[in-house]
Write a protein that holds these residues in place. Structure first.
Motif, PDB file in Angstrom:
ATOM      1  N   UNK A   1      74.846  87.723   5.675  1.00 50.52           N
ATOM      2  CA  UNK A   1      75.862  88.444   4.904  1.00 50.52           C
ATOM      3  C   UNK A   1      76.861  87.471   4.301  1.00 50.52           C
ATOM      4  N   UNK A   2      77.094  87.631   2.997  1.00 55.12           N
ATOM      5  CA  UNK A   2      78.211  86.967   2.320  1.00 55.12           C
ATOM      6  C   UNK A   2      79.210  88.043   1.930  1.00 55.12           C
ATOM      7  N   UNK A   3      80.439  87.920   2.409  1.00 58.03           N
ATOM      8  CA  UNK A   3      81.483  88.886   2.058  1.00 58.03           C
ATOM      9  C   UNK A   3      82.414  88.261   1.029  1.00 58.03           C
ATOM     10  N   UNK A   4      82.609  88.961  -0.082  1.00 58.90           N
ATOM     11  CA  UNK A   4      83.469  88.459  -1.151  1.00 58.90           C
ATOM     12  C   UNK A   4      84.760  89.275  -1.191  1.00 58.90           C
ATOM     13  N   UNK A   5      85.765  88.718  -1.854  1.00 62.54           N
ATOM     14  CA  UNK A   5      87.110  89.293  -1.798  1.00 62.54           C
ATOM     15  C   UNK A   5      87.225  90.611  -2.548  1.00 62.54           C
TER      16      UNK A   5
ATOM     17  N   UNK B   1      83.650 101.426   1.310  1.00 63.24           N
ATOM     18  CA  UNK B   1      82.953 102.433   2.121  1.00 63.24           C
ATOM     19  C   UNK B   1      82.390 101.863   3.423  1.00 63.24           C
ATOM     20  N   UNK B   2      82.601 100.561   3.684  1.00 62.85           N
ATOM     21  CA  UNK B   2      82.152  99.985   4.948  1.00 62.85           C
ATOM     22  C   UNK B   2      80.732  99.449   4.945  1.00 62.85           C
ATOM     23  N   UNK B   3      80.191  99.172   3.780  1.00 60.82           N
ATOM     24  CA  UNK B   3      78.829  98.627   3.703  1.00 60.82           C
ATOM     25  C   UNK B   3      78.688  97.357   4.536  1.00 60.82           C
ATOM     26  N   UNK B   4      79.632  96.442   4.407  1.00 58.14           N
ATOM     27  CA  UNK B   4      79.534  95.166   5.120  1.00 58.14           C
ATOM     28  C   UNK B   4      79.540  95.369   6.626  1.00 58.14           C
ATOM     29  N   UNK B   5      80.324  96.314   7.119  1.00 57.47           N
ATOM     30  CA  UNK B   5      80.377  96.577   8.560  1.00 57.47           C
ATOM     31  C   UNK B   5      79.030  97.063   9.076  1.00 57.47           C
ATOM     32  N   UNK B   6      78.326  97.846   8.282  1.00 59.28           N
ATOM     33  CA  UNK B   6      76.988  98.303   8.673  1.00 59.28           C
ATOM     34  C   UNK B   6      76.040  97.109   8.782  1.00 59.28           C
ATOM     35  N   UNK B   7      76.117  96.207   7.800  1.00 60.70           N
ATOM     36  CA  UNK B   7      75.268  95.010   7.834  1.00 60.70           C
ATOM     37  C   UNK B   7      75.575  94.184   9.078  1.00 60.70           C
ATOM     38  N   UNK B   8      76.857  93.970   9.348  1.00 59.01           N
ATOM     39  CA  UNK B   8      77.249  93.180  10.519  1.00 59.01           C
ATOM     40  C   UNK B   8      76.733  93.801  11.812  1.00 59.01           C
ATOM     41  N   UNK B   9      76.721  95.124  11.881  1.00 59.63           N
ATOM     42  CA  UNK B   9      76.239  95.797  13.091  1.00 59.63           C
ATOM     43  C   UNK B   9      74.736  95.624  13.279  1.00 59.63           C
ATOM     44  N   UNK B  10      74.011  95.346  12.177  1.00 59.49           N
ATOM     45  CA  UNK B  10      72.554  95.188  12.241  1.00 59.49           C
ATOM     46  C   UNK B  10      72.122  93.746  12.480  1.00 59.49           C
ATOM     47  N   UNK B  11      73.005  92.796  12.235  1.00 64.51           N
ATOM     48  CA  UNK B  11      72.610  91.389  12.302  1.00 64.51           C
ATOM     49  C   UNK B  11      72.070  90.958  13.669  1.00 64.51           C
TER      50      UNK B  11
ATOM     51  N   UNK C   1      69.582  88.402   2.393  1.00 61.47           N
ATOM     52  CA  UNK C   1      70.992  88.043   2.239  1.00 61.47           C
ATOM     53  C   UNK C   1      71.694  89.175   1.494  1.00 61.47           C
ATOM     54  N   UNK C   2      72.652  89.817   2.135  1.00 61.67           N
ATOM     55  CA  UNK C   2      73.482  90.824   1.483  1.00 61.67           C
ATOM     56  C   UNK C   2      74.734  90.138   0.944  1.00 61.67           C
ATOM     57  N   UNK C   3      75.032  90.349  -0.333  1.00 66.49           N
ATOM     58  CA  UNK C   3      76.258  89.822  -0.933  1.00 66.49           C
ATOM     59  C   UNK C   3      77.134  91.029  -1.254  1.00 66.49           C
ATOM     60  N   UNK C   4      78.152  91.238  -0.434  1.00 65.24           N
ATOM     61  CA  UNK C   4      78.963  92.448  -0.552  1.00 65.24           C
ATOM     62  C   UNK C   4      80.323  92.151  -1.169  1.00 65.24           C
ATOM     63  N   UNK C   5      80.698  92.953  -2.150  1.00 64.57           N
ATOM     64  CA  UNK C   5      81.963  92.769  -2.867  1.00 64.57           C
ATOM     65  C   UNK C   5      83.085  93.616  -2.268  1.00 64.57           C
ATOM     66  N   UNK C   6      83.293  93.448  -0.954  1.00 67.68           N
ATOM     67  CA  UNK C   6      84.385  94.133  -0.264  1.00 67.68           C
ATOM     68  C   UNK C   6      84.308  95.645  -0.459  1.00 67.68           C
ATOM     69  N   UNK C   7      83.138  96.204  -0.204  1.00 72.32           N
ATOM     70  CA  UNK C   7      82.923  97.642  -0.396  1.00 72.32           C
ATOM     71  C   UNK C   7      83.886  98.453   0.461  1.00 72.32           C
TER      72      UNK C   7
ATOM     73  N   UNK D   1      77.862  97.099  -3.483  1.00 68.13           N
ATOM     74  CA  UNK D   1      79.211  97.646  -3.620  1.00 68.13           C
ATOM     75  C   UNK D   1      79.089  99.147  -3.371  1.00 68.13           C
ATOM     76  N   UNK D   2      79.619  99.589  -2.251  1.00 68.87           N
ATOM     77  CA  UNK D   2      79.540 101.000  -1.849  1.00 68.87           C
ATOM     78  C   UNK D   2      78.092 101.490  -1.763  1.00 68.87           C
ATOM     79  N   UNK D   3      77.345 100.903  -0.848  1.00 71.76           N
ATOM     80  CA  UNK D   3      75.944 101.279  -0.650  1.00 71.76           C
ATOM     81  C   UNK D   3      75.676 101.726   0.788  1.00 71.76           C
ATOM     82  N   UNK D   4      76.654 102.372   1.421  1.00 69.12           N
ATOM     83  CA  UNK D   4      76.477 102.748   2.820  1.00 69.12           C
ATOM     84  C   UNK D   4      75.310 103.730   3.019  1.00 69.12           C
ATOM     85  N   UNK D   5      75.013 104.518   1.981  1.00 72.15           N
ATOM     86  CA  UNK D   5      73.920 105.491   2.128  1.00 72.15           C
ATOM     87  C   UNK D   5      72.549 104.822   2.167  1.00 72.15           C
TER      88      UNK D   5
END
Length: 256
Positions: free
Chosen positions: A63-67, A44-54, A36-42, A12-16
């Motif tokens: 990646x699991x994206x939660x609401x 700050x765009x954390x999930x988007x960074x993960x998606x760009x690396x996949x 496996x990254x489980x992101x709680x709809x951060x 949750x908000x771990x873009x750094x």
């Protein structure tokens, strides 16, 4: 190529930290780990960074994206279920902020794979107090919280609140994950105590815990008090509600 070992990192908000921790874990050479990254709809765009690396890590980064922000415990429960569905043999919990040393991943996995452990705990307190850059008040709270857990539950784990833990597949299959109650600090205690009550062997592996440099800690007083009262409830249930700690039947293997 898919590994037999998965590292679950809730965010949750771990873009750094997120790109660096992913590259560090996937770059471990002693044993291959998937992530496996489980992101709680951060926001700050954390999930988007993960998606760009996949695309760089096909079959190894997931990646699991939660609401929304639903708590550490529920994030791990969803991660555990995903790991079981994808047939991983060893599943490790890990923070995104480098407080858990990546270099110890293979030792935790080896403790379960060849060292006779069912649960391996990256322990800050098995060989003294190995915590760097924590405020004294927080360090004392954590240390005495583990002592409190030992006193109330009788479970002789020096670092009962640790969040750096490797589980054998059988342990996660045996626990009714839907019955795990706590979402915050107490979740880590509940998982260890449940495994302990079921007769699984818990082994502690010494680590040096380094407080996060980047990002914001998610610890707060409500999480601490959940653990304080949660431990009493766990002990009560172990005496008067033992059905909670009965192992679930393992799935039958095909061909047997």
């Amino acid at each position: 190529m898919k590994s037999d070992s998965l590292v679950i990192i809730p965010t949750y908000n771990e873009k750094e930290n997120i790109s660096n921790i992913i590259n560090a874990v996937l770059g471990v050479t002693e044993h291959q780990f998937d992530v496996l990254i489980v992101d709680d709809n951060s926001p700050d765009g954390t999930a988007a960074i993960v998606e760009s690396m996949m695309p760089q890590w096909p079959e190894r980064l997931h990646l699991l994206k939660r609401a929304g922000k639903q708590g550490l415990g529920t994030a791990y429960i969803e991660g555990f279920k995903w790991a079981l569905a994808h047939t991983y043999e060893y599943v490790t919990e890990m923070d995104a902020d480098f407080s858990h040393p990546v270099g110890k991943l293979h030792e935790l996995q080896a403790a379960c794979a060849t060292g006779g452990a069912d649960v391996a705990v990256g322990s800050r307190y098995i060989s003294g107090v190995n915590v760097v850059n924590w405020p004294m008040g927080r360090m004392l709270m954590s240390y005495y919280a583990s002592a409190y857990v030992r006193l109330v539950t009788g479970m002789q784990v020096r670092d009962a609140t640790a969040g750096y833990v490797c589980y054998r597949r059988e342990v996660l299959q045996s626990i009714n994950l839907d019955a795990i109650e706590f979402k915050g600090y107490a979740f880590q205690i509940e998982m260890k105590f449940t495994a302990h009550c079921m007769g699984f062997k818990i082994k502690e592996v010494p680590i040096v815990f380094v407080n996060r440099v980047l990002g914001t800690s998610k610890m707060n007083s409500s999480i601490f008090f959940e653990a304080l009262w949660g431990v009493i409830k766990l002990r009560w249930d172990s005496i008067f509600n033992k059905r909670r700690f009965v192992r679930q039947p393992l799935p039958k293997q095909i061909g047997r």
